[in-house]
Design an enzyme around this catalytic site. Structure first.
Site: not given
Lengths: 355, 355, 355, 355
Positions: C13-14, C16, C38, C41, C85, C152, C247, C333
């Site tokens: 869900t993040g 990345v 987590s 979720s 993570l 990155c 970046h 990135n």
């Protein structure tokens, strides 16, 4: 299937011209045959002439094309000519092309009010192509004709308004507030000192355009003349915001008849479909109107690229304490709001056998 | 002249609290005597407790003050307590302070709807201070009382609406669209990924607040109760934009009576003045409404700091095709729109002998 | 050809994790089989659990997948597990997965310094896969192993440095200054009040990471241990800028041997190619380094999406008055700089028969 | 005390000219007597001629002044003339003024390299005023002379470098990377499409200017000629970022002698003071260098207005793995970096009796 129609692009080095190139570089029906720009650019390779500002690179086979001056003789072989010209030169050039019996789809504002020139939003009023025989007779042309598409902000507005008008009858009043992306002003366009950490609550001529274009587009046609809406009043406020692409519009609507429920509005918007879709045109969106029921959508950065940029995303349909309903819409101003309209209009014209 | 009134600031480490400190650090009437924040901050020096995000540094004599917990006993010596507390804690804390016979000016929303609590915009409805004797009797206090100021967007709206109402009689309908700065959401507030190259067309609870607060502020009071407007409908759409400070609002107004001309509107706005100005309060603006007749103004970055951030700048007054007139206004959301309202309200209360 | 390898995504869900989903949703080799997040979720549909912030929508077949907790038993059928993570939980979870004989490609920083864990940039040092047999023996695994990809900013830096080192021998000193996009900080990440009209010249731990990761990545391996560069010193300054993705890094290099000419540098960068390309991996860029000779490029908004975001664009190679040469590079990135590295690393591992 | 010196401003309608007006409108020594601009503006009131882009309004008494053409006859009564002219016209105009025996303080680059023209940063090398008698003799003037101030980025750099050079002896090498605000490019300047969600890693001529100006400013003078540093090499990389005001610079320094400790560097920077301060000049900063030891400072939005914009804020002093130390600095590019330097230089000249 190889593309069969040769196309030219006028104003090919400008912001709208660059979008035409991205939309047409790999098209199943159209193949880019000629690029036109100002005399300063003519004679140079496209790559040298343009200040390319798109996130995708110049297509390889376009980079080396030699830019031509914007005279009809240079575009005589083109089945279709797309114009992304600035309004200060579009008037004369487009008329010269029309009188040379060429087919012109213009993004410029110059002929939008012309009584014999259709002002077409491809997912709204392709029925206005019916006026072409009359236009040809007026200008004495056998195959050439001229179609304009609407202002970017008007385009976003009329798609859901058409759906509402079709479903619930005439609209009595529309209040619209726009937050328009900087790409709508071209390049160099808006100076960064004017828009970083800022909003400019004024765009020259924009509010008037939204107010009258809506009436022409949503009105009928009898094949000889357009019949703009008489009883729908529109009030627009237009602002420029620090967003790259995507115009956001907040709309309040009062119906002439009894107001539908919020759910009925959502369903009418969701099921709305257009002739461009029915004709299976290549650039037609899957959905003319995309509903997003999240409370904080649509948003320019997250929604502008959906459905090839040819849809209008609508969200936040809710009751209006003053009118009947209000909602928020998003349109990709340089795709459906500009070059994408012209291209899809041309695809419809091909499908209808007009080209 | 040395300051004579000791003041406390609740929520001193938050965004609004920081503004309170800048406005009060060098004030002719008020001197900062106590700072309150959450138990996480209490006991620390202000400098250690705060994430200071203002373009001016922490005043030297404030940096070393020790932050206290938000309990009335710690603020017993304060003549005035300003609250910049978040609404999730403001309810209990402010009531505890009021019941301890303290004078509280709150920026929080919790008691704005309370029948005995005035909701005061200092350049609009300081007449509502008349309800304080009644409030004291209800809460059984001899000198303490509680005043709230309005939501930042409401505050910007009601200043010109009051001028119009005073000059031309009741308003029948108001349609308002806001473009609100990120500082209005506090810190950390709006994530940058949500607002860079983007607009968020939704701020939780904001539209409702604008719609009902306007009625209470622009309505009367009979000393025992408020008499909110019954016949003025307001419809608000609120959006968040990538601007640091300054809310821009586009407003359309329909008058109950015959509409004034554009020039009459400009003159009514220009000559409008408030009790806060008449009382020569330190933080009162020179002009409650500042007119800017340039076609592209007001703009947040250029106009928000004018007149100490305590004025409302109005421009683009023009006919509305649907209502009578429309215009654009700008308010500095963290000065007049928040801490500046509380401070000016307190100055008025001092001038009226209420403190 | 149907995908043959089942993959899981941890931290799905993040920010990345969202990129992993976009990269893997329509992949020729990998098919998304399980999503982990987590306990907050777990049990929800992905659509409900995620705050999706990508410009492309959640793929339809992913939206309804039920999120699982991050325990190896739930991922037992996965041929590959990708980890996006956060570092505060990645340490324990990834080790539990490794010890369950699973193959883990991690974007987290936790095991990058581990003596038996390769730190691989897919277009630079896939030779470090040679250490896997040794790693398996250390952890007592038959088929599981753990690979990390780099920070990155480091990733962007080492691609051209590898090309220069290969062509011209050891580098004596490298000075690098980064301007890093906000997406690198995840969501909610950087508050908008910190970055609008602003630069933050500090990113916690970032400078140190760039300084030591470079030495491990550009150094050799003898199959039992890594041999980080001893004689190349790196000094990094890292800043956060108001850019969504991409970046930008400004680099000065001093060679241990005689300095090449600017033209020799351009040619060495241009002809550099990697094993990932030689193996025809699906996500490998056409060019590991893309040269742009325009004097004002690369630029984040215009160049970050080139070659699927898996290339590094280099421009402005010029003499350095203090060192030998200086240049500017751009890396996407969240693609090559994060999820894209993991995916391409996994493709290389498949091509090498390690999975 | 009424101001005693009449001043003229050339290029008064430009970005730098606007800053001159804000700095001089309420000055204890200087009174604005004449405004000069291009022939397009000459004859108009200042208010009509200018596109004012400052957050503070045009001072009332300036708004109605009539703009003059930039010829010396129109400025004959001026004790001092400040030039904010663009470099394409500054060369001829400033020379004509000098030869008319006028005192000129120029922000333009044209005469910075001239062997008899001092290039002065007011908190660094006011000792270079010693060359004025020689300059007068060369140009045959009795009281007129010409002083230039440095490029905005150079100005920020040389203040701490001077402090380090004074404290620890010659610098062997300096590597500097700038992130420059858009206001440095004037108006309309940087198009918003180039800088929203973007960085442009190139500013024409800027890197070269930083490299040679530093040597002239930090070098000595023997009253007849300047003695630029010979043994300090400077390498600059300059980029444009989406920030309104304030250039941020990341600097690495190698000393010729043994390197001081980080704490010694902080103390040397902190105690550094300049002649402009010793002379109690009105616009001199309290501190020529302001130290901020927070790990994430300085930042443009939070620190640019400190000490009237005439200081340089320095933070993040730390060891450099390649050189000796590195640090970050911030300068307000349109105050100390442009108009503020000229004004303070002129104040020093008055204090020294040169005017």
């Amino acid at each position: 299937m190889a593309p069969t129609k040769k196309v030219g692009i006028l104003g090919a080095t400008g912001t709208v011209g660059q979008r035409f190139i991205l939309l047409l570089a790999d098209h199943p029906v159209f193949t880019i045959h000629a690029l036109g720009a100002s005399s300063r650019s003519a004679g140079k390779s496209y790559e040298k002439a343009v200040k390319w500002k798109q996130a995708r690179p110049i297509p390889d086979h376009i980079a080396s094309m030699v830019v031509k001056p914007c005279v009809s003789a240079e575009f005589a072989e083109c089945d279709v000519v797309f114009s992304g010209l600035d309004s200060d030169v579009a008037g004369d050039i487009e008329m010269e092309f029309l009188k040379a019996n060429l087919v012109v789809f213009s993004n410029a504002k110059n002929y939008r009010r012309e009584p014999t020139v259709p002002l077409i939003v491809p997912t709204v009023n392709t029925s206005h192509f019916d006026l072409i025989p009359h236009q040809r007779s007026v200008y004495g042309q056998s195959k050439g004709f001229l179609i304009t598409n609407a202002n970017c902000s008007t385009t976003g507005l009329v798609v859901p308004l058409k759906a509402l008008q079709d479903a619930f009858g005439p609209l009595k009043a529309v209040m619209v507030h726009t937050q328009q992306a900087i790409s709508g002003a071209g390049y160099p366009g808006v100076p960064s000192l004017d828009i970083l950490d800022n909003i400019v609550p004024y765009i020259s001529g924009e509010e008037e355009k939204m107010e009258w274009e809506t009436a022409k587009i949503l009105g009928g046609s009898d094949g000889k003349q357009f019949l703009p809406l008489q009883d729908t009043t529109v009030s627009a406020t237009c602002t420029r915001v620090p967003v790259i692409d995507g115009h956001l519009e907040s709309v309040s609507v009062k119906f002439a008849n009894a107001a539908p429920s919020i759910e009925e509005v959502y369903q009418a918007l969701d099921k709305y479909t257009s002739e461009a879709q029915a004709l299976n045109c290549h650039s037609a969106p899957t959905k003319a109107i995309l509903i997003n029921r999240n409370e904080d959508r649509p948003q320019p950065r997250l929604d502008r690229e959906l459905d090839k940029g040819q849809t209008v995303t609508v969200g936040r349909v809710r009751p209006c304490p003053v009118f009947d309903i209000k909602f928020v819409l998003l349109i990709h101003n340089t795709v459906l709001g500009a070059a994408g309209s012209s291209v899809l209009n041309a695809e419809v014209a091909v499908a209808k056998g007009l080209i």
